[in-house]
Design a protein around this motif. Structure first.
Motif, mmCIF file in Angstrom:
data_model
loop_
_atom_site.group_PDB
_atom_site.id
_atom_site.type_symbol
_atom_site.label_atom_id
_atom_site.label_comp_id
_atom_site.label_asym_id
_atom_site.label_seq_id
_atom_site.Cartn_x
_atom_site.Cartn_y
_atom_site.Cartn_z
ATOM 1 N N PHE A 196 1.130 -1.147 7.275
ATOM 2 C CA PHE A 196 0.695 0.151 6.763
ATOM 3 C C PHE A 196 -0.676 -0.021 6.116
ATOM 4 N N HIS A 197 -1.535 0.980 6.275
ATOM 5 C CA HIS A 197 -2.886 0.854 5.720
ATOM 6 C C HIS A 197 -3.077 1.619 4.426
ATOM 7 N N HIS A 198 -2.056 2.347 3.957
ATOM 8 C CA HIS A 198 -2.180 3.191 2.766
ATOM 9 C C HIS A 198 -2.761 2.385 1.603
ATOM 10 N N PRO A 199 -3.776 2.913 0.920
ATOM 11 C CA PRO A 199 -4.431 2.138 -0.149
ATOM 12 C C PRO A 199 -3.526 1.837 -1.339
ATOM 13 N N GLU A 200 -2.422 2.576 -1.499
ATOM 14 C CA GLU A 200 -1.518 2.329 -2.616
ATOM 15 C C GLU A 200 -0.293 1.504 -2.212
ATOM 16 N N ALA A 201 -0.250 1.049 -0.971
ATOM 17 C CA ALA A 201 0.892 0.260 -0.509
ATOM 18 C C ALA A 201 1.029 -1.009 -1.350
ATOM 19 N N ARG A 202 2.260 -1.333 -1.682
ATOM 20 C CA ARG A 202 2.538 -2.531 -2.482
ATOM 21 C C ARG A 202 3.913 -3.068 -2.062
ATOM 22 N N TYR A 203 4.201 -4.261 -2.529
ATOM 23 C CA TYR A 203 5.518 -4.844 -2.292
ATOM 24 C C TYR A 203 6.448 -4.452 -3.441
ATOM 25 N N PHE A 204 7.694 -4.196 -3.106
ATOM 26 C CA PHE A 204 8.623 -3.767 -4.146
ATOM 27 C C PHE A 204 10.027 -4.266 -3.863
ATOM 28 N N GLY A 205 10.869 -4.259 -4.897
ATOM 29 C CA GLY A 205 12.221 -4.754 -4.794
ATOM 30 C C GLY A 205 13.189 -3.658 -4.411
ATOM 31 N N VAL A 206 14.477 -3.988 -4.479
ATOM 32 C CA VAL A 206 15.503 -3.030 -4.093
ATOM 33 C C VAL A 206 15.666 -1.994 -5.198
#
Length: 206
Positions: A196-206
């Protein structure tokens, strides 16, 4: 290790990759706590893949579909460095060269991951936002760039069965990667991802 690197460089290991951009749309459905992402063939417009992706519990819980904009695209890729690796490491193991066997298998895993990082950087450039010239290796290792890549089996898309849709859409069998009955990739030294290229994309938990 230097000896094994030389073996790899002289034909003992080959990095391969397949990737494609797909028009993406968020749809109704997926059931409680899930959201549906659907991809379409960029040539025919026919449905190519769909996943019901989990939303984090609690207020403001995130889901990967939050990173899909109107008229957006999502990229899929598979990289591998596992071609003919199993046979080589097994031969060394049978000869009693256990350290060499394990080290070469580990090198293949790291090479597949490095190929994934290289390809993700290329995808960002193809999308129109190449990394800043000042981006360091440390920045890349810590994912300090626009967009993120997500692999099945991790919190954002935990169901390994999602690999089946990815494989149907991308056909990585063409570069020698197949799925086992348990939806693991074979050879093991392979990486798959949704990008994904979204500038706010981040990794996150469950």
């Amino acid at each position: 290790i230097e000896e094994l690197q030389q073996v790899a460089r002289t034909g003992g290991m080959t990095a391969r990759a397949v990737w494609r951009f797909f028009p993406a749309r968020v749809e109704q459905g997926g059931g409680e706590g899930f959201e549906r992402l659907r991809l379409f063939d960029p040539v025919t417009g026919a449905p190519a893949a769909a996943w019901d992706l989990p939303r984090q519990s609690g207020v403001g819980g995130m889901c990967l579909v939050d990173y899909v904009l109107s008229g957006d695209h999502v990229a899929l890729f598979v990289t591998t460095a596992g071609f003919a690796i199993r046979e080589r490491v097994e031969r060394w193991r049978q000869d009693g060269e256990y350290l060499k066997s394990h080290a070469f298998a580990a090198l293949a895993l790291e090479t597949a991951e490095a190929a994934a990082e290289w390809l993700h950087r290329k995808l960002r450039a193809d999308w129109g936002f190449p990394d800043d010239p000042g981006t360091t290796t440390q920045d890349q290792l810590q994912a300090r760039y626009r967009g993120k890549r997500y692999s099945f089996g991790y919190p954002a898309c935990p169901d390994l069965a999602g690999q089946r849709q990815l494989f149907a859409a991308l056909r990585p069998e063409e570069i020698g990667v197949e799925l086992t009955e348990g939806d693991m990739m074979d050879p093991e030294a392979s990486v798959s991802a949704l990008v994904f290229h979204h500038p706010e994309a981040r990794y996150f938990g469950v």
